[in-house]
Motif scaffolding. Structure first.
Motif, PDB file in Angstrom:
ATOM      1  N   MET A  89       0.389  -1.791   0.851  1.00  0.00           N
ATOM      2  CA  MET A  89       0.344  -1.137   2.156  1.00  0.00           C
ATOM      3  C   MET A  89      -1.066  -0.649   2.489  1.00  0.00           C
ATOM      4  O   MET A  89      -1.516  -0.792   3.628  1.00  0.00           O
ATOM      5  CB  MET A  89       1.329   0.025   2.211  1.00  0.00           C
ATOM      6  CG  MET A  89       2.759  -0.405   2.327  1.00  0.00           C
ATOM      7  SD  MET A  89       3.987   0.881   2.642  1.00  0.00           S
ATOM      8  CE  MET A  89       3.302   2.348   2.026  1.00  0.00           C
ATOM      9  N   VAL A  90      -1.769  -0.098   1.508  1.00  0.00           N
ATOM     10  CA  VAL A  90      -3.129   0.382   1.753  1.00  0.00           C
ATOM     11  C   VAL A  90      -4.049  -0.788   2.079  1.00  0.00           C
ATOM     12  O   VAL A  90      -4.835  -0.735   3.036  1.00  0.00           O
ATOM     13  CB  VAL A  90      -3.644   1.186   0.532  1.00  0.00           C
ATOM     14  CG1 VAL A  90      -5.133   1.443   0.625  1.00  0.00           C
ATOM     15  CG2 VAL A  90      -2.880   2.487   0.416  1.00  0.00           C
ATOM     16  N   ILE A  91      -3.960  -1.862   1.321  1.00  0.00           N
ATOM     17  CA  ILE A  91      -4.778  -3.052   1.583  1.00  0.00           C
ATOM     18  C   ILE A  91      -4.440  -3.623   2.956  1.00  0.00           C
ATOM     19  O   ILE A  91      -5.333  -3.986   3.725  1.00  0.00           O
ATOM     20  CB  ILE A  91      -4.590  -4.099   0.470  1.00  0.00           C
ATOM     21  CG1 ILE A  91      -5.224  -3.597  -0.821  1.00  0.00           C
ATOM     22  CG2 ILE A  91      -5.193  -5.440   0.872  1.00  0.00           C
ATOM     23  CD1 ILE A  91      -4.887  -4.429  -2.038  1.00  0.00           C
ATOM     24  N   GLY A  92      -3.164  -3.702   3.276  1.00  0.00           N
ATOM     25  CA  GLY A  92      -2.746  -4.197   4.585  1.00  0.00           C
ATOM     26  C   GLY A  92      -3.263  -3.334   5.719  1.00  0.00           C
ATOM     27  O   GLY A  92      -3.679  -3.849   6.763  1.00  0.00           O
ATOM     28  N   PHE A  93      -3.258  -2.019   5.541  1.00  0.00           N
ATOM     29  CA  PHE A  93      -3.762  -1.120   6.570  1.00  0.00           C
ATOM     30  C   PHE A  93      -5.250  -1.373   6.829  1.00  0.00           C
ATOM     31  O   PHE A  93      -5.689  -1.473   7.978  1.00  0.00           O
ATOM     32  CB  PHE A  93      -3.541   0.338   6.168  1.00  0.00           C
ATOM     33  CG  PHE A  93      -4.237   1.319   7.064  1.00  0.00           C
ATOM     34  CD1 PHE A  93      -3.744   1.576   8.331  1.00  0.00           C
ATOM     35  CD2 PHE A  93      -5.383   1.962   6.641  1.00  0.00           C
ATOM     36  CE1 PHE A  93      -4.390   2.467   9.164  1.00  0.00           C
ATOM     37  CE2 PHE A  93      -6.035   2.857   7.464  1.00  0.00           C
ATOM     38  CZ  PHE A  93      -5.540   3.112   8.731  1.00  0.00           C
ATOM     39  N   PHE A  94      -6.054  -1.445   5.756  1.00  0.00           N
ATOM     40  CA  PHE A  94      -7.482  -1.673   5.937  1.00  0.00           C
ATOM     41  C   PHE A  94      -7.756  -3.061   6.510  1.00  0.00           C
ATOM     42  O   PHE A  94      -8.680  -3.246   7.308  1.00  0.00           O
ATOM     43  CB  PHE A  94      -8.236  -1.458   4.626  1.00  0.00           C
ATOM     44  CG  PHE A  94      -8.369  -0.009   4.265  1.00  0.00           C
ATOM     45  CD1 PHE A  94      -9.043   0.860   5.099  1.00  0.00           C
ATOM     46  CD2 PHE A  94      -7.818   0.484   3.106  1.00  0.00           C
ATOM     47  CE1 PHE A  94      -9.167   2.201   4.783  1.00  0.00           C
ATOM     48  CE2 PHE A  94      -7.940   1.820   2.768  1.00  0.00           C
ATOM     49  CZ  PHE A  94      -8.622   2.685   3.619  1.00  0.00           C
ATOM     50  N   TRP A  95      -6.969  -4.036   6.121  1.00  0.00           N
ATOM     51  CA  TRP A  95      -7.117  -5.387   6.665  1.00  0.00           C
ATOM     52  C   TRP A  95      -6.801  -5.371   8.161  1.00  0.00           C
ATOM     53  O   TRP A  95      -7.537  -5.954   8.964  1.00  0.00           O
ATOM     54  CB  TRP A  95      -6.190  -6.328   5.924  1.00  0.00           C
ATOM     55  CG  TRP A  95      -6.372  -7.787   6.235  1.00  0.00           C
ATOM     56  CD1 TRP A  95      -7.153  -8.348   7.189  1.00  0.00           C
ATOM     57  CD2 TRP A  95      -5.760  -8.868   5.565  1.00  0.00           C
ATOM     58  NE1 TRP A  95      -7.060  -9.696   7.166  1.00  0.00           N
ATOM     59  CE2 TRP A  95      -6.204 -10.051   6.167  1.00  0.00           C
ATOM     60  CE3 TRP A  95      -4.869  -8.949   4.502  1.00  0.00           C
ATOM     61  CZ2 TRP A  95      -5.779 -11.301   5.756  1.00  0.00           C
ATOM     62  CZ3 TRP A  95      -4.458 -10.212   4.098  1.00  0.00           C
ATOM     63  CH2 TRP A  95      -4.903 -11.363   4.710  1.00  0.00           C
ATOM     64  N   TYR A  96      -5.730  -4.712   8.547  1.00  0.00           N
ATOM     65  CA  TYR A  96      -5.352  -4.605   9.955  1.00  0.00           C
ATOM     66  C   TYR A  96      -6.438  -3.894  10.759  1.00  0.00           C
ATOM     67  O   TYR A  96      -6.808  -4.329  11.847  1.00  0.00           O
ATOM     68  CB  TYR A  96      -4.025  -3.856  10.081  1.00  0.00           C
ATOM     69  CG  TYR A  96      -3.670  -3.484  11.500  1.00  0.00           C
ATOM     70  CD1 TYR A  96      -3.193  -4.438  12.382  1.00  0.00           C
ATOM     71  CD2 TYR A  96      -3.822  -2.180  11.947  1.00  0.00           C
ATOM     72  CE1 TYR A  96      -2.877  -4.107  13.685  1.00  0.00           C
ATOM     73  CE2 TYR A  96      -3.511  -1.835  13.244  1.00  0.00           C
ATOM     74  CZ  TYR A  96      -3.035  -2.797  14.118  1.00  0.00           C
ATOM     75  OH  TYR A  96      -2.732  -2.460  15.407  1.00  0.00           O
ATOM     76  N   ARG A  97      -6.969  -2.801  10.216  1.00  0.00           N
ATOM     77  CA  ARG A  97      -7.992  -2.039  10.916  1.00  0.00           C
ATOM     78  C   ARG A  97      -9.270  -2.869  11.088  1.00  0.00           C
ATOM     79  O   ARG A  97      -9.887  -2.855  12.154  1.00  0.00           O
ATOM     80  CB  ARG A  97      -8.292  -0.758  10.158  1.00  0.00           C
ATOM     81  CG  ARG A  97      -9.090   0.231  10.977  1.00  0.00           C
ATOM     82  CD  ARG A  97      -9.169   1.539  10.293  1.00  0.00           C
ATOM     83  NE  ARG A  97     -10.086   1.426   9.157  1.00  0.00           N
ATOM     84  CZ  ARG A  97     -10.497   2.433   8.427  1.00  0.00           C
ATOM     85  NH1 ARG A  97     -10.043   3.638   8.663  1.00  0.00           N
ATOM     86  NH2 ARG A  97     -11.334   2.249   7.437  1.00  0.00           N
TER      87      ARG A  97
END
Length: 83
Positions: free
Chosen positions: A63-71
């Motif tokens: 989830m953290v990796i996905g959040f930074f990727w999305y941002r």
């Protein structure tokens, strides 16, 4: 903005809602049963907490990796739209 609010609400619901769960592998279960038979009942709660901790960590990291990727993708898209 409404979509982000809904996602945060569902995430908070999962994080702050607690259920009694009993997750043990076969060896952990045998160890707990052996200790209970000898009179020590405190080790079972610690094993359950440890197993649940190990279960949650990969999902939290994803989830953290996905959040930074999305941002980063959102910033990249905004940068391209200004040109």
């Amino acid at each position: 903005m409404n979509r982000i609010y809904k996602i945060f609400l569902v995430f908070a619901l999962f994080v702050f809602t607690q259920f009694n769960t009993y997750a043990q592998c076969a060896m952990c279960r045998a160890s707990v049963e052996n200790n209970v038979a000898n009179g020590d009942t405190s080790i079972g709660a610690g094993l359950n907490a440890g197993i649940l901790y190990l279960f949650v960590m990969p999902y939290l990291m994803a989830m953290v990796i996905g959040f930074f990727w999305y941002r980063a993708a959102k910033k990249r898209k905004e940068k391209l739209s200004f040109r």
